[in-house]
Scaffold this active site. Structure first.
Site, PDB file in Angstrom:
ATOM      1  N   HIS A 105      -8.920  10.059  10.417  1.00  0.00           N
ATOM      2  CA  HIS A 105      -8.117  10.488   9.268  1.00  0.00           C
ATOM      3  C   HIS A 105      -8.924  11.252   8.226  1.00  0.00           C
ATOM      4  CE1 HIS A 105      -4.963   7.135  10.286  1.00  0.00           C
ATOM      5  NE2 HIS A 105      -4.908   8.166  11.099  1.00  0.00           N
ATOM      6  N   THR A 180      -6.985  -3.457  11.256  1.00  0.00           N
ATOM      7  CA  THR A 180      -5.924  -2.440  11.108  1.00  0.00           C
ATOM      8  C   THR A 180      -4.581  -3.071  11.442  1.00  0.00           C
ATOM      9  OG1 THR A 180      -4.946  -0.412  12.004  1.00  0.00           O
ATOM     10  CG2 THR A 180      -6.566  -1.502  13.402  1.00  0.00           C
TER      11      THR A 180
HETATM   12  P1  OAD Z   1      -3.495  -1.471   6.574  1.00  0.00           P
HETATM   13  O1  OAD Z   1      -3.577  -1.749   5.114  1.00  0.00           O
HETATM   14  O2  OAD Z   1      -2.203  -1.016   7.127  1.00  0.00           O
HETATM   15  O3  OAD Z   1      -3.911  -2.783   7.385  1.00  0.00           O
HETATM   16  C1  OAD Z   1      -5.056  -3.497   7.051  1.00  0.00           C
HETATM   17  C2  OAD Z   1      -5.231  -4.640   8.030  1.00  0.00           C
HETATM   18  O4  OAD Z   1      -6.447  -5.291   7.698  1.00  0.00           O
HETATM   19  C3  OAD Z   1      -4.119  -5.706   7.959  1.00  0.00           C
HETATM   20  O5  OAD Z   1      -3.713  -6.029   9.286  1.00  0.00           O
HETATM   21  C4  OAD Z   1      -4.794  -6.882   7.274  1.00  0.00           C
HETATM   22  O6  OAD Z   1      -4.300  -8.136   7.730  1.00  0.00           O
HETATM   23  C5  OAD Z   1      -6.241  -6.688   7.695  1.00  0.00           C
HETATM   24  N1  OAD Z   1      -7.232  -7.268   6.772  1.00  0.00           N
HETATM   25  C6  OAD Z   1      -7.137  -7.538   5.450  1.00  0.00           C
HETATM   26  N2  OAD Z   1      -8.280  -8.057   4.977  1.00  0.00           N
HETATM   27  C7  OAD Z   1      -9.140  -8.113   6.028  1.00  0.00           C
HETATM   28  C8  OAD Z   1     -10.495  -8.545   6.196  1.00  0.00           C
HETATM   29  N3  OAD Z   1     -11.203  -9.027   5.179  1.00  0.00           N
HETATM   30  N4  OAD Z   1     -11.039  -8.467   7.424  1.00  0.00           N
HETATM   31  C9  OAD Z   1     -10.327  -7.968   8.473  1.00  0.00           C
HETATM   32  N5  OAD Z   1      -9.063  -7.559   8.381  1.00  0.00           N
HETATM   33  C10 OAD Z   1      -8.472  -7.619   7.177  1.00  0.00           C
HETATM   34  O7  OAD Z   1      -4.686  -0.441   6.901  1.00  0.00           O
HETATM   35  P2  OAD Z   1      -4.867   0.498   8.191  1.00  0.00           P
HETATM   36  O8  OAD Z   1      -4.286  -0.142   9.401  1.00  0.00           O
HETATM   37  O9  OAD Z   1      -6.287   0.909   8.220  1.00  0.00           O
HETATM   38  O10 OAD Z   1      -3.993   6.628   6.557  1.00  0.00           O
HETATM   39  O11 OAD Z   1      -3.979   1.744   7.772  1.00  0.00           O
HETATM   40  C11 OAD Z   1      -3.882   2.823   8.641  1.00  0.00           C
HETATM   41  C12 OAD Z   1      -3.704   4.098   7.875  1.00  0.00           C
HETATM   42  O12 OAD Z   1      -2.622   3.961   6.955  1.00  0.00           O
HETATM   43  C13 OAD Z   1      -4.873   4.468   6.983  1.00  0.00           C
HETATM   44  O13 OAD Z   1      -5.896   5.128   7.670  1.00  0.00           O
HETATM   45  C14 OAD Z   1      -4.242   5.360   5.955  1.00  0.00           C
HETATM   46  C15 OAD Z   1      -2.981   4.576   5.699  1.00  0.00           C
HETATM   47  O14 OAD Z   1      -1.903   5.311   5.270  1.00  0.00           O
HETATM   48  C16 OAD Z   1      -3.981   7.735   5.815  1.00  0.00           C
HETATM   49  O15 OAD Z   1      -4.110   7.744   4.607  1.00  0.00           O
HETATM   50  C17 OAD Z   1      -3.769   8.984   6.621  1.00  0.00           C
END
Ligand code: OAD
Length: 233
Positions: A105, A180
């Site tokens: 991204h 994620t």
């Molecule tokens: P999300 O915010 O959707 O998901 C974060 C994940 O991390 C969730 O499943 C949480 O349960 C988990 N989580 C929280 N704290 C944690 C920790 N301490 N250790 C491990 N896991 C933990 O974020 P992404 O899946 O990265 O894109 O989001 C994907 C995309 O959506 C991003 O790259 C961004 C966003 O819109 C763009 O901006 C293009």
């Protein structure tokens, strides 16, 4: 021959470095409308707001440090061929020492002219410049006269590194997913390219939102989950 590990990371891997996730309670998308600050349409409508949003993110990153999960991921390179395929736009994997990192991204510390390039030439890397943690304002222009924009893949835009990521996952002996929500495609579907028989682990303290019997869930935060994963290896 070293075994190959493909590691797919998301915002959760950086949460313990103090960088908030997007979709958890109080996450970034609770406070900002992604279509306003992170979409191609939002950029066309109000580029100042978009620049301001990413200026803030850059400043936040400047004050953050890699956590133990980033460090443990980097340490795997001693015994494995490791490819990190991250949805994160931060540089914490690189700062922890990972040497093969693909940013699906984009990258927060880079910008490019808004009229630059297209998917096919992979944003012709020579037009992309590294600005570290500096701010970008409306009126900051490239030598060709075009406004600079964040080197970020906005909603509505293609993911230029996708093919390379698919190739790496499809030849991995082990696939690890860390932090994620698997809500954003095409990144969310990448693990499905794992070869039959290659185990797939997911480290996440919450329920996995995409129930899939192939996923072995390590229900921990990233720092603890990485220790457990390394014990399992
Ligand atoms: P999300 O915010 O959707 O998901 C974060 C994940 O991390 C969730 O499943 C949480 O349960 C988990 N989580 C929280 N704290 C944690 C920790 N301490 N250790 C491990 N896991 C933990 O974020 P992404 O899946 O990265 O894109 O989001 C994907 C995309 O959506 C991003 O790259 C961004 C966003 O819109 C763009 O901006 C293009």
């Amino acid at each position: 021959m070293k075994k190959r590990i493909a590691i797919l990371t998301g915002a959760g891997v950086s949460a313990e470095s103090g960088i908030g996730t997007f979709r958890d309670n109080g996450g970034l998308w609770d406070r900002y409308d992604p279509m306003t600050v992170a979409s191609d349409e939002g950029w066309r409508r109000n580029p100042s707001l978009v620049l301001e949003f990413y200026n803030k993110r850059r400043l936040e990153l400047k004050g953050a440090k890699p956590n133990k999960a980033h460090l443990l991921i980097a340490s795997l390179e001693k015994e494995y061929n490791v490819d990190v395929i991250t949805q994160n736009v931060d540089n914490l994997h690189e700062r922890a020492g990972s040497t093969h990192v693909i940013h699906l991204h984009g990258e927060l510390t880079k910008i490019r002219p808004e009229n630059c390039c297209n998917e096919r030439d992979n944003y012709s890397e020579r037009s992309v410049i590294d600005i570290g943690y500096d701010e970008v304002r409306l009126g900051d222009k490239a030598p060709n006269g075009a406004q600079y924009r964040p080197h970020i893949v906005f909603f509505g835009e293609a993911v230029p590194k996708l093919e390379r990521a698919i190739e790496l996952v499809s030849r991995a002996d082990i696939v690890l997913i860390v932090g994620t929500s698997l809500q954003v495609y095409p990144a969310a579907g990448l693990y499905r390219y794992a070869p039959d028989g290659s185990p797939i682990y997911i480290i996440d303290p919450s329920d996995v939102k995409v129930p899939d019997p192939r996923l072995h869930h390590i229900r921990e935060v990233a720092t603890v989950g990485m220790e457990k994963f390394i014990e399992l290896l």
